[in-house]
Design a protein around this motif. Structure first.
Motif, mmCIF file in Angstrom:
data_model
loop_
_atom_site.group_PDB
_atom_site.id
_atom_site.type_symbol
_atom_site.label_atom_id
_atom_site.label_comp_id
_atom_site.label_asym_id
_atom_site.label_seq_id
_atom_site.Cartn_x
_atom_site.Cartn_y
_atom_site.Cartn_z
ATOM 1 N N LEU A 19 3.841 46.557 17.581
ATOM 2 C CA LEU A 19 2.442 46.465 18.004
ATOM 3 C C LEU A 19 2.274 45.410 19.097
ATOM 4 C CD1 LEU A 19 -0.492 47.347 17.642
ATOM 5 C CD2 LEU A 19 -0.721 45.623 15.848
ATOM 6 N N GLN A 20 2.938 44.288 18.962
ATOM 7 C CA GLN A 20 2.856 43.237 19.981
ATOM 8 C C GLN A 20 3.351 43.759 21.326
ATOM 9 O OE1 GLN A 20 1.639 40.211 19.762
ATOM 10 N NE2 GLN A 20 1.610 39.632 17.601
ATOM 11 N N ALA A 21 4.433 44.531 21.316
ATOM 12 C CA ALA A 21 4.963 45.088 22.565
ATOM 13 C C ALA A 21 3.977 46.069 23.186
ATOM 14 C CB ALA A 21 6.308 45.771 22.298
ATOM 15 N N MET A 22 3.341 46.890 22.365
ATOM 16 C CA MET A 22 2.341 47.828 22.878
ATOM 17 C C MET A 22 1.186 47.085 23.543
ATOM 18 S SD MET A 22 2.304 50.568 19.692
ATOM 19 C CE MET A 22 1.108 51.703 20.426
ATOM 20 N N LEU A 23 0.753 46.006 22.923
ATOM 21 C CA LEU A 23 -0.366 45.240 23.476
ATOM 22 C C LEU A 23 0.010 44.518 24.759
ATOM 23 C CD1 LEU A 23 -1.884 43.799 20.177
ATOM 24 C CD2 LEU A 23 -2.854 45.602 21.629
ATOM 25 N N ARG A 24 1.257 44.081 24.870
ATOM 26 C CA ARG A 24 1.686 43.442 26.116
ATOM 27 C C ARG A 24 1.591 44.415 27.282
ATOM 28 N NH1 ARG A 24 5.528 40.805 22.781
ATOM 29 N NH2 ARG A 24 7.115 42.401 23.202
ATOM 30 N N GLY A 30 -7.363 42.950 28.715
ATOM 31 C CA GLY A 30 -8.027 41.893 27.958
ATOM 32 C C GLY A 30 -7.338 40.569 28.108
ATOM 33 N N PRO A 31 -7.643 39.819 29.178
ATOM 34 C CA PRO A 31 -6.951 38.546 29.417
ATOM 35 C C PRO A 31 -7.446 37.393 28.551
ATOM 36 C CG PRO A 31 -8.550 38.958 31.160
ATOM 37 C CD PRO A 31 -8.553 40.180 30.288
ATOM 38 N N ASP A 32 -8.522 37.600 27.750
ATOM 39 C CA ASP A 32 -9.129 36.485 27.022
ATOM 40 C C ASP A 32 -8.628 36.325 25.595
ATOM 41 O OD1 ASP A 32 -10.657 35.832 29.224
ATOM 42 O OD2 ASP A 32 -12.325 37.118 28.635
ATOM 43 N N GLY A 33 -7.745 37.182 25.142
ATOM 44 C CA GLY A 33 -7.233 37.003 23.794
ATOM 45 C C GLY A 33 -6.652 38.275 23.225
ATOM 46 N N GLN A 34 -5.957 38.116 22.099
ATOM 47 C CA GLN A 34 -5.305 39.237 21.432
ATOM 48 C C GLN A 34 -5.472 39.111 19.932
ATOM 49 O OE1 GLN A 34 -1.341 40.744 22.721
ATOM 50 N NE2 GLN A 34 -0.631 40.133 20.678
ATOM 51 N N GLY A 35 -5.659 40.266 19.281
ATOM 52 C CA GLY A 35 -5.733 40.269 17.826
ATOM 53 C C GLY A 35 -4.942 41.427 17.261
ATOM 54 N N VAL A 36 -4.307 41.216 16.095
ATOM 55 C CA VAL A 36 -3.542 42.273 15.450
ATOM 56 C C VAL A 36 -3.879 42.308 13.968
ATOM 57 C CG1 VAL A 36 -1.638 42.073 17.088
ATOM 58 C CG2 VAL A 36 -1.575 40.754 14.985
ATOM 59 N N HIS A 46 -5.678 44.690 19.567
ATOM 60 C CA HIS A 46 -6.816 44.548 20.471
ATOM 61 C C HIS A 46 -6.516 43.488 21.525
ATOM 62 C CE1 HIS A 46 -10.918 43.037 21.590
ATOM 63 N NE2 HIS A 46 -11.186 44.316 21.557
ATOM 64 N N ARG A 47 -6.806 43.822 22.787
ATOM 65 C CA ARG A 47 -6.797 42.850 23.874
ATOM 66 C C ARG A 47 -8.234 42.658 24.325
ATOM 67 N NH1 ARG A 47 -2.444 39.634 25.133
ATOM 68 N NH2 ARG A 47 -3.969 39.044 26.727
#
Length: 610
Positions: A19-24, A30-36, A46-47
């Motif tokens: 999931l982290q790789a997909m979000l990257r 979404g440059p302001d944050g990430q949530g999993v 989410h980005r």
């Protein structure tokens, strides 16, 4: 505004590293944050681009008891009214975010939430108790959502296809059938994509995954019902647009805008008075609208910035543009939008833009066609078919396209305002052309559904359903989010549509004019020249650049690549380019369409064995 991605594993628990790789891959959204969030087989990511409730809106977001988990891309403009309604019904809100109304609205109304939403959205909601995933996309398709059920049964979903590339269950394969449709439309139409197994969740549709079973359905469809009496519509249009622009300016950050020489962006600028407006320009005078935009900005008292694009910048940016688009797009305006959004994103997070006005208010010049050359349509059908068949065999020249188009009635040939290559032209250029699905096959149900309506309205329905989500809105989303900028489109609002759907034929177009009622409404706020300025689209000097050896040679190099040889007859590609370069034919759109596909192919499949 943001990007979402996730999956439901068919076997075993979800892997957070995947999931982290997909979000990257979609971090630009979404440059302001990430949530999993991981819950057994389920993974939601989410980005974030923070626009509303800057401190309290991180996602994934949960309801009170933690049963529901949400990731959401978009904006809900009536969230305050919905919050009041849901609070009165007993729901407790923990944030000031528009996202939270989706959680409590789902608890209260289930799928009945969707028609209550005024906004643009693509969201995924995971029910931890039922082990079910529900996704939905807004009515017009402002926000994209893709999904794929892999061979082993894993379900993938994301705002961009490229996020799937990092999931081990995803098998990247080219869907060659989509190439034929693309060469006709200049974009990838319908639910299928250029990646085998990857589907678009279509506008106004929902998706549910439960117990390994996937099903989709439709919650909204455009229903055009023109009024019989002409009447005056400018006052009502003015009022509904004022309301929509005010709703679309709700944010906890400043809102900027785009301004061209046309009436759509001018109208939004006059009503919204954004903090600053941005315009794209070129050195080539026949394509430059910056003087008109600057004059209008001065008249309205709005700060104005211009970004000029050189041909060197344009051609250098094409690989990035095609990568961000996910699928090939031969709309040259996408490159202009890439730079326009890049410029605005230096200082702003939100911009107003005029997409949708042409489809709702009949702005395309092709909408004048039913009123022109009517004498020709009265000729015997057999004669028109014969002249069209003859014209199709001749080298492109002024007037021949008219004969090809008018060989058949509009209701048997129109599938959008950018019909590019005919079936015969594709057969000549492609090494393999099966023609299993032709572009009009996608439009046929729309013409059948609009039986009895006036011709312009029926054309609008085609463009609302195909061209608008497939090209206009997709490039607006992908080119803005490539730079972490949120684009808001006040014309594509449910209240604006409720009025526009009732516009009579006389308020739309005739042989000389388009967008008649909208222009009358805009004239209340704009100088007369701005309200009456003819439709120009988003002009880009590609035609001229392709007649310069330096740029023609760049295209020719691509035409001699292994990828070109795999899909096309290279000798015919050379001939197409040479005739344009030497001004024997105007082939720039066909050349650019093929070149964009080859650039895109190199981005996603270039390192793969043939």
């Amino acid at each position: 505004m943001c990007g979402i991605a996730g999956f439901i594993n068919a076997r075993g628990c979800a892997d957070g590293a995947v999931l982290q790789a997909m979000l990257r891959r979609i971090a630009h959204r979404g440059p302001d944050g990430q949530g999993v969030f991981l819950d057994g087989a389920a993974a939601l990511g989410h980005r974030r681009l923070a626009v509303i409730d800057l401190e309290g809106g991180p996602q994934p977001m949960f309801n009170e008891d933690g049963r529901l988990a949400l990731v959401f891309n978009g904006e809900i403009y009536n969230y305050r009214a919905l919050t009041r309604e849901l609070t009165a019904a007993g729901h407790a809100f923990a944030t000031r975010s528009d996202s939270e109304v989706l959680l409590h609205g789902w608890e209260q109304w289930g799928r009945g939430l969707l028609p209550r939403l005024r906004g643009m959205f693509a969201f995924a909601l995971w029910d931890r108790q039922d082990g079910a995933l529900f996704c939905a996309r807004d009515a017009f398709g402002v926000k994209p959502l893709y999904y794929c059920q892999t061979a082993e049964g894993t379900l993938l979903f994301a705002s961009e296809i490229k996020a799937f590339l990092d999931h081990p269950a995803f098998e990247k394969r080219l869907n060659t059938a989509q190439l034929e449709l693309y060469l006709s439309c200049q974009y990838s139409p319908g639910a299928d994509t250029f990646f085998c197994g990857v589907k678009k969740l279509l506008p106004g549709h929902w998706l549910e995954w439960r117990g390994g079973r996937l099903r989709t359905g439709r919650w909204w469809a455009p229903d055009l019902a023109p009024a019989r009496s002409p009447g005056r519509w400018d006052g009502a249009i003015d009022a509904v647009l004022r309301d929509s622009v005010a709703a679309h300016k709700v944010a906890d950050v400043e809102v900027a805008g785009f301004l061209s020489g046309g009436v759509d962006s001018a109208c939004l600028t006059a009503l919204g008075r954004p903090a600053r407006c941005y315009t794209i320009g070129y050195a080539e005078p026949g394509y430059d609208e910056t003087a008109e935009a600057a004059a209008l900005a001065r008249a309205l008292g709005v700060e104005h910035r211009v970004r000029h694009i050189t041909p060197e910048e344009f051609w250098a940016a094409l690989p990035a543009v095609q990568y961000h688009m996910d699928e090939p797009l031969a709309d040259a305006a996408a490159v202009a939008l890439y730079f326009l959004n890049q410029e605005a994103a230096r200082e702003y997070k939100v911009c107003l833009s005029g997409e949708g006005a042409d489809e709702l208010f009949a702005g395309y010049n092709i909408y004048r066609e039913p009123f022109t050359a009517r004498w020709y349509d009265r000729l015997p059908a057999a004669l028109r078919r014969g002249l069209g068949a003859l014209a199709a065999r001749l080298p492109a020249a002024p007037g021949l396209r008219f004969l090809v188009r008018r060989a058949r009635p509009l209701c048997r040939r129109y599938y959008g305002n950018t019909a590019l290559m005919t079936e015969r032209e594709k057969r000549r250029l492609l090494r393999s052309c099966r023609g299993r699905v032709q572009p009009f096959d996608l439009a046929r149900p729309l013409w059948q559904a609009s039986e009895g309506l006036d011709t312009v309205t029926r054309m609008q329905l085609c463009d609302l359903s195909l061209w608008l989500p497939g090209d206009i809105l997709l490039k607006a989303d992908k080119m803005s989010m490539a730079h972490g900028l949120e684009l808001r489109v006040p014309f594509l609002d449910r209240e604006v549509f409720a009025l526009a759907r009732r516009l009579p034929a006389a308020a739309k177009a005739d042989a000389r004019h388009t967008k008649k009622a909208l222009r009358a409404a805009a004239a209340r706020h704009l100088p007369d020249a701005s309200a009456r300025r003819p439709k120009r689209g988003f002009p880009v000097p590609v035609r001229d650049w392709l007649r310069r050896p330096v740029w023609a040679s760049r295209v020719q190099e691509a035409f001699h690549s292994p990828a070109a040889a795999r899909f096309f007859d290279v000798r015919r590609l050379d001939r197409l380019l040479a005739r344009h370069l030497h001004r024997r034919q105007d082939n720039w759109r066909q050349i650019y369409c093929i070149y964009c596909f080859l650039v895109w192919y190199d981005q996603f499949f270039g390192g793969d064995p043939a």
